[in-house]
Design a protein around this motif. Sequence first.
Motif, PDB file in Angstrom:
ATOM      1  N   ALA A   1       8.507 -22.132 -13.299  1.00 10.61           N
ATOM      2  CA  ALA A   1       9.067 -21.092 -12.433  1.00 10.61           C
ATOM      3  C   ALA A   1      10.553 -21.327 -12.200  1.00 10.61           C
ATOM      4  O   ALA A   1      11.342 -20.373 -12.170  1.00 10.61           O
ATOM      5  CB  ALA A   1       8.325 -21.054 -11.101  1.00 10.61           C
ATOM      6  N   ARG A   2      10.948 -22.576 -12.053  1.00  8.22           N
ATOM      7  CA  ARG A   2      12.367 -22.900 -11.870  1.00  8.22           C
ATOM      8  C   ARG A   2      13.164 -22.508 -13.109  1.00  8.22           C
ATOM      9  O   ARG A   2      14.243 -21.912 -13.008  1.00  8.22           O
ATOM     10  CB  ARG A   2      12.534 -24.393 -11.588  1.00  8.22           C
ATOM     11  N   GLN A   3      12.635 -22.832 -14.280  1.00  2.77           N
ATOM     12  CA  GLN A   3      13.331 -22.484 -15.517  1.00  2.77           C
ATOM     13  C   GLN A   3      13.415 -20.971 -15.690  1.00  2.77           C
ATOM     14  O   GLN A   3      14.423 -20.451 -16.168  1.00  2.77           O
ATOM     15  CB  GLN A   3      12.655 -23.146 -16.706  1.00  2.77           C
TER      16      GLN A   3
ATOM     17  N   LEU B   1      21.773 -18.357  -7.542  1.00  6.25           N
ATOM     18  CA  LEU B   1      20.925 -19.374  -6.924  1.00  6.25           C
ATOM     19  C   LEU B   1      21.603 -20.216  -5.846  1.00  6.25           C
ATOM     20  O   LEU B   1      20.951 -21.043  -5.223  1.00  6.25           O
ATOM     21  CB  LEU B   1      20.361 -20.294  -8.019  1.00  6.25           C
ATOM     22  N   ALA B   2      22.889 -20.023  -5.622  1.00  6.32           N
ATOM     23  CA  ALA B   2      23.635 -20.768  -4.595  1.00  6.32           C
ATOM     24  C   ALA B   2      23.299 -22.268  -4.616  1.00  6.32           C
ATOM     25  O   ALA B   2      22.835 -22.814  -3.621  1.00  6.32           O
ATOM     26  CB  ALA B   2      23.380 -20.180  -3.219  1.00  6.32           C
ATOM     27  N   PRO B   3      23.519 -22.932  -5.734  1.00  4.70           N
ATOM     28  CA  PRO B   3      23.122 -24.333  -5.841  1.00  4.70           C
ATOM     29  C   PRO B   3      23.968 -25.262  -4.976  1.00  4.70           C
ATOM     30  O   PRO B   3      25.148 -25.003  -4.725  1.00  4.70           O
ATOM     31  CB  PRO B   3      23.335 -24.651  -7.326  1.00  4.70           C
TER      32      PRO B   3
ATOM     33  N   LEU C   1      19.405 -23.839 -24.489  1.00  2.00           N
ATOM     34  CA  LEU C   1      19.742 -24.192 -23.109  1.00  2.00           C
ATOM     35  C   LEU C   1      18.722 -25.205 -22.598  1.00  2.00           C
ATOM     36  O   LEU C   1      17.536 -24.886 -22.475  1.00  2.00           O
ATOM     37  CB  LEU C   1      19.737 -22.952 -22.215  1.00  2.00           C
ATOM     38  N   ALA C   2      19.185 -26.418 -22.337  1.00  3.22           N
ATOM     39  CA  ALA C   2      18.337 -27.442 -21.717  1.00  3.22           C
ATOM     40  C   ALA C   2      18.537 -27.333 -20.210  1.00  3.22           C
ATOM     41  O   ALA C   2      19.674 -27.305 -19.730  1.00  3.22           O
ATOM     42  CB  ALA C   2      18.734 -28.826 -22.209  1.00  3.22           C
ATOM     43  N   ILE C   3      17.423 -27.284 -19.468  1.00  4.93           N
ATOM     44  CA  ILE C   3      17.492 -27.040 -18.034  1.00  4.93           C
ATOM     45  C   ILE C   3      16.827 -28.182 -17.265  1.00  4.93           C
ATOM     46  O   ILE C   3      15.676 -28.509 -17.526  1.00  4.93           O
ATOM     47  CB  ILE C   3      16.789 -25.716 -17.662  1.00  4.93           C
ATOM     48  N   ARG C   4      17.568 -28.745 -16.326  1.00  2.43           N
ATOM     49  CA  ARG C   4      16.999 -29.660 -15.341  1.00  2.43           C
ATOM     50  C   ARG C   4      17.216 -28.980 -14.000  1.00  2.43           C
ATOM     51  O   ARG C   4      18.338 -28.944 -13.474  1.00  2.43           O
ATOM     52  CB  ARG C   4      17.693 -31.011 -15.380  1.00  2.43           C
ATOM     53  N   ALA C   5      16.145 -28.425 -13.442  1.00  7.02           N
ATOM     54  CA  ALA C   5      16.216 -27.654 -12.191  1.00  7.02           C
ATOM     55  C   ALA C   5      15.407 -28.361 -11.130  1.00  7.02           C
ATOM     56  O   ALA C   5      14.212 -28.611 -11.307  1.00  7.02           O
ATOM     57  CB  ALA C   5      15.693 -26.242 -12.423  1.00  7.02           C
ATOM     58  N   ARG C   6      16.061 -28.671 -10.008  1.00  5.71           N
ATOM     59  CA  ARG C   6      15.417 -29.416  -8.930  1.00  5.71           C
ATOM     60  C   ARG C   6      15.693 -28.752  -7.590  1.00  5.71           C
ATOM     61  O   ARG C   6      16.701 -28.093  -7.415  1.00  5.71           O
ATOM     62  CB  ARG C   6      15.955 -30.846  -8.890  1.00  5.71           C
TER      63      ARG C   6
ATOM     64  N   ASP D   1      17.992 -24.612  -3.237  1.00  7.24           N
ATOM     65  CA  ASP D   1      16.888 -24.345  -2.309  1.00  7.24           C
ATOM     66  C   ASP D   1      15.872 -23.378  -2.906  1.00  7.24           C
ATOM     67  O   ASP D   1      14.679 -23.456  -2.596  1.00  7.24           O
ATOM     68  CB  ASP D   1      17.413 -23.768  -0.993  1.00  7.24           C
ATOM     69  N   ALA D   2      16.316 -22.492  -3.765  1.00  2.00           N
ATOM     70  CA  ALA D   2      15.435 -21.499  -4.380  1.00  2.00           C
ATOM     71  C   ALA D   2      14.312 -22.135  -5.187  1.00  2.00           C
ATOM     72  O   ALA D   2      13.285 -21.496  -5.442  1.00  2.00           O
ATOM     73  CB  ALA D   2      16.239 -20.558  -5.275  1.00  2.00           C
ATOM     74  N   PHE D   3      14.470 -23.398  -5.579  1.00  2.00           N
ATOM     75  CA  PHE D   3      13.465 -24.072  -6.389  1.00  2.00           C
ATOM     76  C   PHE D   3      12.385 -24.766  -5.555  1.00  2.00           C
ATOM     77  O   PHE D   3      11.391 -25.230  -6.101  1.00  2.00           O
ATOM     78  CB  PHE D   3      14.124 -25.104  -7.307  1.00  2.00           C
ATOM     79  N   ALA D   4      12.565 -24.832  -4.257  1.00  2.61           N
ATOM     80  CA  ALA D   4      11.586 -25.510  -3.391  1.00  2.61           C
ATOM     81  C   ALA D   4      10.217 -24.853  -3.538  1.00  2.61           C
ATOM     82  O   ALA D   4      10.086 -23.631  -3.458  1.00  2.61           O
ATOM     83  CB  ALA D   4      12.040 -25.482  -1.941  1.00  2.61           C
TER      84      ALA D   4
END
Length: 95
Positions: free
Chosen positions: A65-67, A21-23, A85-90, A56-59
């Motif tokens: 969908a992000r999770q 995801l190149a965060p 796994l707790a996920i905070r994806a922005r 950027d992939a989460f835009a």
Amino acid sequence: MDITATDPLDRIIADRLTQALAPSHLTVSNDSAQHRGHMGDDGTGESHFSVDIVADAFAGQSRVARQRLVNHALADLLATRIHALAIRARAPGDA
């Protein structure tokens, strides 16, 4: 740095998410100690994790969908080594 299967699982998770995801921001926390003795604790000290990721992939993607993108990058680990796994994806600019 090369990551191997014997590296700590939080480093493996970070490497996988970085490749997929190149965060612009990524924090992986091992929360296993908080769950010691609970269901899913396999005794390794590497069963429960939290991920805070901005990419950027989460835009334009929904939270689900992000999770799913995160889960896809970690699918084999979720099936074999990660109990929770707790996920905070922005996306960049999200609050």
